[in-house]
Design a protein around this motif. Structure first.
Motif, mmCIF file in Angstrom:
data_model
loop_
_atom_site.group_PDB
_atom_site.id
_atom_site.type_symbol
_atom_site.label_atom_id
_atom_site.label_comp_id
_atom_site.label_asym_id
_atom_site.label_seq_id
_atom_site.Cartn_x
_atom_site.Cartn_y
_atom_site.Cartn_z
ATOM 1 N N GLU A 9 -24.665 51.348 39.734
ATOM 2 C CA GLU A 9 -23.973 52.490 39.131
ATOM 3 C C GLU A 9 -24.365 52.653 37.669
ATOM 4 O OE1 GLU A 9 -19.834 51.728 39.877
ATOM 5 O OE2 GLU A 9 -19.908 52.659 41.856
ATOM 6 N N GLU A 12 -27.903 54.076 37.491
ATOM 7 C CA GLU A 12 -27.947 55.490 37.850
ATOM 8 C C GLU A 12 -27.379 56.359 36.735
ATOM 9 O OE1 GLU A 12 -25.971 55.683 41.633
ATOM 10 O OE2 GLU A 12 -27.835 55.348 42.721
ATOM 11 N N PHE A 16 -30.304 58.588 35.617
ATOM 12 C CA PHE A 16 -30.150 59.833 36.387
ATOM 13 C C PHE A 16 -28.795 60.469 36.122
ATOM 14 C CE2 PHE A 16 -32.840 56.895 38.848
ATOM 15 C CZ PHE A 16 -34.020 57.633 38.893
#
Length: 84
Positions: A9, A12, A16
């Motif tokens: 997590e 990401e 992203f």
């Protein structure tokens, strides 16, 4: 397992990131989902010219437009209020 999920997590979020939705893209997405035309947006936004201005990013959504779009087409306020 929990540590792995936390690490993924964090990775990401850093590499992203997901920014706020663009209001015009949110409207266009709902139009596509429901098979709506620009004419169908007139009750929520106003005249055909005003709908065209909003969809072409020449006019910003007003608070009354946002409320009508949310109430009528169930587009989340978060998507309509985001600045793009």
């Amino acid at each position: 397992m929990e540590i792995l999920v936390t690490l993924i997590e964090a990775y990401e979020k850093k590499h992203f990131p997901i920014g706020p939705a663009d209001p015009v893209e949110a409207i266009k997405f709902r139009m596509e989902q429901q098979g709506l035309t620009q004419k169908d947006l007139e009750p929520y936004i106003g005249s055909s010219g005003r709908v065209s201005e909003v969809l072409n990013r020449k006019r910003r959504l007003s608070i009354p437009m946002i409320k009508r779009l949310h109430d009528g087409l169930h587009i989340p306020y978060e998507s309509l209020l985001a600045t793009a």
